[in-house]
Scaffold this motif. Structure first.
Motif, short mmCIF file in Angstrom:
data_model
loop_
_atom_site.label_atom_id
_atom_site.label_comp_id
_atom_site.label_asym_id
_atom_site.label_seq_id
_atom_site.Cartn_x
_atom_site.Cartn_y
_atom_site.Cartn_z
N THR A 76 42.87 37.15 41.02
CA THR A 76 41.91 37.23 39.92
C THR A 76 41.84 35.90 39.17
OG1 THR A 76 42.27 39.60 39.63
CG2 THR A 76 41.35 38.40 37.75
N LEU A 86 39.93 33.24 41.30
CA LEU A 86 38.49 33.45 41.33
C LEU A 86 37.85 33.12 39.98
CD1 LEU A 86 38.36 36.82 43.32
CD2 LEU A 86 37.79 34.54 44.16
N ARG A 87 38.56 33.45 38.91
CA ARG A 87 38.04 33.16 37.57
C ARG A 87 37.99 31.64 37.34
NH1 ARG A 87 41.30 36.42 34.46
NH2 ARG A 87 39.78 38.13 34.66
N GLU A 147 32.52 37.47 36.36
CA GLU A 147 33.58 38.43 36.07
C GLU A 147 33.34 39.78 36.74
OE1 GLU A 147 37.30 38.94 34.62
OE2 GLU A 147 36.07 37.13 34.31
N ILE A 162 34.34 39.55 40.31
CA ILE A 162 35.79 39.54 40.47
C ILE A 162 36.34 40.96 40.37
CG2 ILE A 162 37.97 38.77 39.43
CD1 ILE A 162 36.51 36.29 38.45
N THR A 193 35.42 43.00 43.48
CA THR A 193 36.12 42.54 44.68
C THR A 193 37.58 42.96 44.66
OG1 THR A 193 34.65 40.62 44.89
CG2 THR A 193 36.78 40.48 46.00
N GLY A 243 37.11 31.23 45.94
CA GLY A 243 37.91 30.88 44.77
C GLY A 243 38.67 29.60 44.99
#
Length: 239
Positions: A9, A12-13, A19, A22, A25, A56
């Protein structure tokens, strides 16, 4: 399992993934491993690699080469091989030639390698022949300009440990290296352009005459510089 998806997480952020994407997923992936009963590392592999495959940015250490120095410079055809030898001996590796014919270089921090270079005519059928002759000797094509190809290889290929640098000279402040002959040719070309442009404005030359004059000047310059190269590959070395 929680730590794996927390790291995913975060990656990816950090990469700017929306968001909501994310959340969806990670939820799907959590459900998948819950159904299969496998650990996420076994199912998806290392979190860094998996995050990269999803778009990411993996939370890795500093990327290799991130601290490398970068420098772009140029020289005329009478001086380029000499300056390549000088700068290659200072650890500068040519990565490419840009559209203006400038050498785009990098140098690794710490103990850099010395580099050696050579220039060859690679127009037409010579290209395949030169690549076939030079590749087995460790030469790699690193840039092209007009009819010329520039090749590089680490000096360690022939000099062993002496091909490494323990201390690095400062990055040169100059970026243009012209020889005396290069300055003469440049001055002659500038004079031709000025004279032709002046003749055009006073009506001696028309637009087509101006274009033909400049084209002929370029052609003569190209033919002359092409004769700088020897037909023997070994004579093209910059070292």
């Amino acid at each position: 399992m929680t730590a794996y998806f927390d790291d995913l997480t975060a990656a990816l952020r950090a990469a700017g993934v929306p968001e909501e994407q994310i959340t969806a997923t990670v939820a799907d992936l959590r459900g998948h491993v819950a159904e299969t009963g496998t650990a996420p590392e076994e199912e998806f592999g290392p979190v860094a690699r998996f995050a990269a495959s999803l778009g990411g940015r993996a939370p890795e250490p500093e990327e290799p080469g991130a601290a490398a120095e970068h420098w772009t410079w140029t020289a005329d055809l009478f001086n380029d091989r000499r300056m390549l030898a000088v700068h290659g001996d200072q650890g500068w590796e040519v990565e490419s030639l840009d559209p203006l014919g400038r050498f785009v270089c990098r140098r690794a921090p710490g103990a850099a390698l010395r580099w050696e270079y050579r220039r060859e005519v690679i127009a037409g059928r010579r290209r395949a022949r030169m690549l076939g002759e030079l590749s087995p000797e460790g030469w790699e094509l690193c840039g092209e300009w007009l009819v010329y190809g520039y090749f590089k290889r680490p000096r360690a290929a022939t000099a062993g440990p002496a091909g490494a640098l323990d201390t690095l000279p400062e990055t040169p402040r100059r970026w243009l290296f012209l020889s005396r002959r290069g300055k003469v040719v440049l001055a002659a070309w500038a004079a031709l352009v000025l004279a032709s442009t002046g003749a055009f404005f006073v009506g001696v030359l028309g637009m087509s005459g101006l274009a033909i004059t400049l084209a002929l000047g370029s052609m003569v310059s190209g033919v002359y510089t092409a004769h700088l190269e020897s037909t023997k590959p070994g004579r093209g070395s910059a070292s």
